[in-house]
Design a protein around this motif. Structure first.
Motif, mmCIF file in Angstrom:
data_model
loop_
_atom_site.group_PDB
_atom_site.id
_atom_site.type_symbol
_atom_site.label_atom_id
_atom_site.label_comp_id
_atom_site.label_asym_id
_atom_site.label_seq_id
_atom_site.Cartn_x
_atom_site.Cartn_y
_atom_site.Cartn_z
ATOM 1 N N SER A 1 0.819 -1.213 0.000
ATOM 2 C CA SER A 1 0.000 0.000 0.000
ATOM 3 C C SER A 1 0.854 1.264 0.000
ATOM 4 N N GLU A 2 2.012 1.208 0.621
ATOM 5 C CA GLU A 2 2.903 2.374 0.655
ATOM 6 C C GLU A 2 3.411 2.726 -0.751
ATOM 7 N N ARG A 3 3.494 1.728 -1.615
ATOM 8 C CA ARG A 3 4.032 1.959 -2.968
ATOM 9 C C ARG A 3 2.939 2.256 -3.994
ATOM 10 N N THR A 4 1.688 2.308 -3.530
ATOM 11 C CA THR A 4 0.587 2.629 -4.447
ATOM 12 C C THR A 4 -0.143 3.900 -4.020
ATOM 13 N N LYS A 5 0.557 4.763 -3.319
ATOM 14 C CA LYS A 5 0.031 6.076 -2.935
ATOM 15 C C LYS A 5 -1.279 5.999 -2.168
ATOM 16 N N SER A 6 -1.361 5.073 -1.232
ATOM 17 C CA SER A 6 -2.571 4.925 -0.422
ATOM 18 C C SER A 6 -2.676 6.058 0.580
#
Length: 194
Positions: free
Chosen positions: A42-47
């Motif tokens: 999630s941190e790498r998908t701009k959550s």
């Protein structure tokens, strides 16, 4: 497509069952399964994040435009999801609420494919979009995974091939799932910038 307008207080949602045709759904589901190996944290998908800078989404995801790049037309997910811009349902939406005219003039959109497994969820958050469209998909069996709008106490039950259109500024959350399956969603973020 089966459209249903849901209004409660200051919130209007559009629920569309059978969003994809049977043929489209088959192709989209196949691609969703094939892309699972490319998912990112999630941190790498701009959550969205909380006050402690911690991601509110415990699931994983893929930015579909980033993944395909110049070959975006090869993606069934991207092609089939774009029909919201051209389909007669848009005329119907505009006839009920002029705000949906923004979709006609969209000049920026993004598409995120999300995956949720046992107990994973996306806590209450809002999107930086004019409208968000979430299409619910299912791999295997599970319970839960409903979409909830806490400010208006509105719950949209999870159903395969159900789309929900709502203002991105509305606080919403994906409830956890329970079981061995995967709750997949195509989250389409639509913006109109003058």
């Amino acid at each position: 497509m089966i459209l249903n307008i849901l209004k409660k207080d200051n919130l209007e949602l559009i629920q569309i069952d059978e969003f994809y045709t049977k043929s489209e759904l088959k192709k989209v589901n196949k691609e969703v399964k094939e892309l699972y190996k490319f998912r990112k944290s999630s941190e790498r998908t701009k959550s969205a994040i909380d006050d402690n800078n911690k991601a509110l989404k415990s699931g994983t995801g893929i930015d579909v435009y980033d993944l395909y790049g110049m070959q975006a037309n090869e993606s069934h997910i991207l092609r089939c999801s774009k029909k919201i811009f051209h389909h007669k349902c848009l005329e119907y939406l505009i006839s009920n609420n002029v705000n949906y005219r923004h979709i006609l003039h969209c000049n920026k959109d993004n598409l995120l494919l999300n995956y949720y497994t046992q107990t994973q969820e996306y806590k209450s958050h809002f999107d930086y979009s004019t409208f968000t469209i979430i299409v619910m998909l299912k791999i295997g069996n599970f319970t839960g995974g409903d979409l909830f709008f806490k400010d208006n106490d509105v719950q949209i039950d999870f159903k395969e091939n159900r789309a929900v259109i709502f203002p991105g500024c509305a606080y919403h959350e994906a409830k956890p799932i329970y079981g061995d399956g995967i709750r997949a969603t195509v989250a389409h973020f639509i913006n109109h910038k003058g």
